[in-house]
Each structure stands twice: as structure tokens, then as C-alpha cells.
Design a protein around this motif. Sequence first.
Motif, PDB file in Angstrom:
ATOM      1  N   LYS A 131      18.364  -0.716  54.101  1.00 54.99           N
ATOM      2  CA  LYS A 131      17.524  -0.341  52.855  1.00 54.99           C
ATOM      3  C   LYS A 131      18.032  -1.012  51.510  1.00 54.99           C
ATOM      4  O   LYS A 131      17.130  -1.681  50.657  1.00 54.99           O
ATOM      5  CB  LYS A 131      17.453   1.129  52.485  1.00 54.99           C
ATOM      6  N   ARG A 132      19.266  -1.037  51.151  1.00 52.42           N
ATOM      7  CA  ARG A 132      19.864  -1.861  49.988  1.00 52.42           C
ATOM      8  C   ARG A 132      19.680  -3.387  50.195  1.00 52.42           C
ATOM      9  O   ARG A 132      18.973  -3.956  49.285  1.00 52.42           O
ATOM     10  CB  ARG A 132      21.184  -1.494  49.903  1.00 52.42           C
ATOM     11  N   LEU A 133      19.720  -3.989  51.446  1.00 50.37           N
ATOM     12  CA  LEU A 133      19.675  -5.320  51.599  1.00 50.37           C
ATOM     13  C   LEU A 133      17.868  -5.752  51.242  1.00 50.37           C
ATOM     14  O   LEU A 133      17.673  -6.521  50.530  1.00 50.37           O
ATOM     15  CB  LEU A 133      19.914  -5.719  52.996  1.00 50.37           C
ATOM     16  N   ILE A 134      17.147  -4.807  51.951  1.00 51.99           N
ATOM     17  CA  ILE A 134      15.702  -5.182  51.583  1.00 51.99           C
ATOM     18  C   ILE A 134      15.286  -5.043  50.047  1.00 51.99           C
ATOM     19  O   ILE A 134      14.774  -5.945  49.398  1.00 51.99           O
ATOM     20  CB  ILE A 134      14.738  -4.195  52.534  1.00 51.99           C
ATOM     21  N   ASP A 135      15.769  -3.963  49.653  1.00 53.86           N
ATOM     22  CA  ASP A 135      15.591  -3.588  48.155  1.00 53.86           C
ATOM     23  C   ASP A 135      16.122  -4.766  47.265  1.00 53.86           C
ATOM     24  O   ASP A 135      15.507  -5.045  46.131  1.00 53.86           O
ATOM     25  CB  ASP A 135      15.952  -2.432  47.672  1.00 53.86           C
ATOM     26  N   SER A 136      17.308  -5.501  47.702  1.00 52.71           N
ATOM     27  CA  SER A 136      17.765  -6.222  46.685  1.00 52.71           C
ATOM     28  C   SER A 136      17.149  -7.779  46.583  1.00 52.71           C
ATOM     29  O   SER A 136      17.285  -8.126  45.546  1.00 52.71           O
ATOM     30  CB  SER A 136      19.450  -6.730  47.150  1.00 52.71           C
ATOM     31  N   GLY A 137      16.213  -7.768  47.570  1.00 49.78           N
ATOM     32  CA  GLY A 137      15.269  -9.245  47.513  1.00 49.78           C
ATOM     33  C   GLY A 137      16.383 -10.314  47.687  1.00 49.78           C
ATOM     34  O   GLY A 137      15.667 -11.427  47.722  1.00 49.78           O
ATOM     35  N   ALA A 141      11.174 -11.068  51.024  1.00 51.38           N
ATOM     36  CA  ALA A 141      10.186  -9.842  51.387  1.00 51.38           C
ATOM     37  C   ALA A 141      10.327  -9.676  52.855  1.00 51.38           C
ATOM     38  O   ALA A 141      10.443 -10.609  53.867  1.00 51.38           O
ATOM     39  CB  ALA A 141       8.767 -10.190  51.273  1.00 51.38           C
ATOM     40  N   VAL A 142      10.036  -8.331  53.369  1.00 51.67           N
ATOM     41  CA  VAL A 142       9.536  -8.109  55.040  1.00 51.67           C
ATOM     42  C   VAL A 142       8.496  -8.840  55.378  1.00 51.67           C
ATOM     43  O   VAL A 142       7.434  -8.779  54.966  1.00 51.67           O
ATOM     44  CB  VAL A 142       9.576  -6.819  54.956  1.00 51.67           C
ATOM     45  N   ARG A 143       8.528  -9.801  56.480  1.00 56.88           N
ATOM     46  CA  ARG A 143       7.725 -10.307  56.988  1.00 56.88           C
ATOM     47  C   ARG A 143       6.932  -9.716  58.380  1.00 56.88           C
ATOM     48  O   ARG A 143       5.920  -9.632  58.646  1.00 56.88           O
ATOM     49  CB  ARG A 143       7.821 -11.864  57.315  1.00 56.88           C
ATOM     50  N   GLY A 144       8.130  -8.878  58.893  1.00 57.76           N
ATOM     51  CA  GLY A 144       7.787  -8.402  60.110  1.00 57.76           C
ATOM     52  C   GLY A 144       8.739  -7.224  60.597  1.00 57.76           C
ATOM     53  O   GLY A 144      10.034  -7.322  59.998  1.00 57.76           O
ATOM     54  N   SER A 243      13.932  -3.621  64.352  1.00 53.34           N
ATOM     55  CA  SER A 243      14.038  -4.853  64.002  1.00 53.34           C
ATOM     56  C   SER A 243      13.484  -4.932  62.765  1.00 53.34           C
ATOM     57  O   SER A 243      12.176  -4.939  62.599  1.00 53.34           O
ATOM     58  CB  SER A 243      13.448  -5.725  65.262  1.00 53.34           C
ATOM     59  N   VAL A 244      14.096  -5.864  61.676  1.00 53.35           N
ATOM     60  CA  VAL A 244      13.407  -6.463  60.485  1.00 53.35           C
ATOM     61  C   VAL A 244      13.601  -7.804  60.295  1.00 53.35           C
ATOM     62  O   VAL A 244      14.682  -8.162  60.425  1.00 53.35           O
ATOM     63  CB  VAL A 244      13.914  -5.483  59.317  1.00 53.35           C
ATOM     64  N   GLN A 245      12.447  -8.472  60.201  1.00 54.31           N
ATOM     65  CA  GLN A 245      12.546  -9.976  59.825  1.00 54.31           C
ATOM     66  C   GLN A 245      11.965 -10.123  58.441  1.00 54.31           C
ATOM     67  O   GLN A 245      11.111  -9.765  58.017  1.00 54.31           O
ATOM     68  CB  GLN A 245      11.504 -10.817  60.744  1.00 54.31           C
ATOM     69  N   GLY A 249      15.860 -14.205  56.469  1.00 49.67           N
ATOM     70  CA  GLY A 249      17.060 -13.394  57.311  1.00 49.67           C
ATOM     71  C   GLY A 249      16.325 -12.153  58.133  1.00 49.67           C
ATOM     72  O   GLY A 249      15.372 -11.817  57.929  1.00 49.67           O
ATOM     73  N   SER A 250      16.947 -11.902  59.345  1.00 49.21           N
ATOM     74  CA  SER A 250      16.660 -10.938  60.322  1.00 49.21           C
ATOM     75  C   SER A 250      17.792 -10.129  60.574  1.00 49.21           C
ATOM     76  O   SER A 250      19.125 -10.298  60.754  1.00 49.21           O
ATOM     77  CB  SER A 250      16.131 -11.712  61.644  1.00 49.21           C
ATOM     78  N   PHE A 251      17.316  -8.721  60.651  1.00 45.48           N
ATOM     79  CA  PHE A 251      18.383  -7.612  61.038  1.00 45.48           C
ATOM     80  C   PHE A 251      17.955  -6.670  62.115  1.00 45.48           C
ATOM     81  O   PHE A 251      16.671  -6.698  62.369  1.00 45.48           O
ATOM     82  CB  PHE A 251      18.685  -6.695  59.749  1.00 45.48           C
TER      83      PHE A 251
END
Length: 333
Positions: A131-137, A141-144, A243-245, A249-251
Motif C-alpha cells: 500500500k505504501r509503495l502504491i501510494d508513494s507513486g 499508477a496501478v494498471r492491473g 498480484s499488482v502491475q 514495476g510489478s509486485f
Amino acid sequence: MKKAAIIGMGVIAPVHIAAIRKNPEVTLAGVCDIEESRRSAAPENVPFYTDYKAMIHDVQPDVVHICLPHYLHLPVSKDAAELGVHVFCEKPLALNAEEGREFVRLEDSHPGLHMGLCLQNRFNDSTEMLKRLIDSGEYGAVRGIRGTVCWHRTREYYEASPWRGTWDTAGGGCIINQAIHTLDLLYYLGGEIQSLKAVTAQLMDFGVEVEDTAAASLRYADGAQGLFLSTVANSRDESVQISVQLEKGSFLIMDSALYRILQDGSRETLCRDGAMPGEKFYYGSSHDKAIGQFYEALEKNSQDYLHVRDGLMSIRLTDAIQKSSRSGKEVIL
């Protein structure tokens, strides 16, 4: 010192008992279940009741933990609120979105009470870091995003607790009972979901009303694409996967760890969650953190905890999946 009581001594109650006992500022004052046979599950020197209103009257708890079948979450929480007791409710919020909105209204109409919801997987170290990584930008942005729950349940599972197999008491099958946390994380991590199209099925001949398998394609408001898969027709319980793309980057959350997927397909381990002991390892191990945050909010009279309104979207998603499956059409949220 806060006094806690538990209503419902089923399979999740021991997890709540353990979390309460780890908090030096909370004491377990009573437990309740309509099944007299569950008296033996009560901790030593903790009174056992078969009537929750009698328990609340006798022990005067500050908080009741609702660990009951889904159809009882809202009515028992109403009774507790009317008696002036704070509520900490197990997932799901309610049977359906209509009841969920009623629960939110209940919370709003009792501003002096705290009403928390146990979506403990938001507190996993892996979820918090992602969540922190996503919110940091930092990675765009999340694509998938994809969430997968492949678990195993038997006919005996439904026969042991028949409420699990009917619409009126469970509100659904694998979506609301096993995969509600994953649905919540798809919204929590991915952002606003605009619409979905879904199918549900009964792959196992268990003689129940509710689904044992579901799949949904999710469309996010920002254009991201999501996929949700849930089943209890698997041969065993396997780790939930998220899984978040992102644009850069992907996680992957899997096996209680967060990985960054490198360009060559290998994985870099970023963090590991604490493990839930025993055969329920796949539950997620953060009840202690969720319950601890709730009691800290009580102590400080703050709003920093997971409110029942935070669980409304996951129930709206379960309703939308069922509606789409019945109609064969996309459902706008």
C-alpha cells in the motif's frame, strides 16, 4: 482496563481470545454461545453464557466481539449498541449490501460508540508495504491487479454448520465466506472499482444453495483492469495471491510475503508476514494488530481504526458479482 466479551464460540473465537489476552489493558470478562457443548471452549475462570443479553447485563463489558454466523452480525450488533456497548465485528460486514448500509447507519447513529470490523489482512506487513509503495507513486499508477483464493472445503464442512450453505444465513458461498478479504484488498490497493462482470458456479455436488466458485473481471475508474478468482473446489488450501502491475514495476503477495518481480522474472523478497500457527496458516496473521488498533482507539477516543463503513464496498462487490452472474451482464457499481 477495558472489559471484553465474545459472542459466538466457533472456529474464529480462539483467535480473538488470544488477541485479547495479549493486550495487558484488556480483560476477557465473558463468553457466550447458544450451544451448551461449547462451554468447554471457554477459558478457565471466564464465565460462559448461552444468552448474550444476560452476559452483557451481568459482566458489563466495554466491547463485545461478534464472532457469529453472517446473518446475526447486524441484529446482535444493534442489540449491543442499544445497550451502550462498543462492537468489534468479524467479517463480513453483513449478509448483503442493503444490510451493510443499515450497519453503517447504525454506526452513524451512535457517535459515542466505536464499531470496528475485522478486515485483518489490511494489517499484514506485506499489505501495508505494498500500500505504501502504491501510494508513494514511485512505480506509477496501478494498471492491473489480480486476487486469487484457491481453498478446499468438503461436504462435511457445510453439514457441520448448515448456515454456511444457505442464502438467508450466509449471504453467499466462497465469495463472502472465504474470499471477502481478497475482494477488500482489490479495492483497498487498486482504487475505485467502476464495474464488473462475473460468473459463479457450483462445481462440487454438496447440496447447498450457495456458490463454491466465482470469477470476475473488474474495471477500475482510472482504467486499470482487475481479475478476481475464488473457489473452495481446490484439492487443498493454498496461499492467497495478490498480484499488482504498476507502470514501472510489478509486485506479488504470496506465501505470506511481498515480492518485487524483476525484469528477468525472478523475485526480490521485500518483507514477510508473521505466520498464523497451525493448519489455518492461510487466514492471515494480523488479528492481533487489528484488534490492538481498535482498543488503542478506544483508549485514546480516536477514530483511527477500521470502521464498519470500511467494509461496505466488499459487500457491494459480493452483491454485484452475484447480480452479474444471474443476469450475464456487466454491473455498474
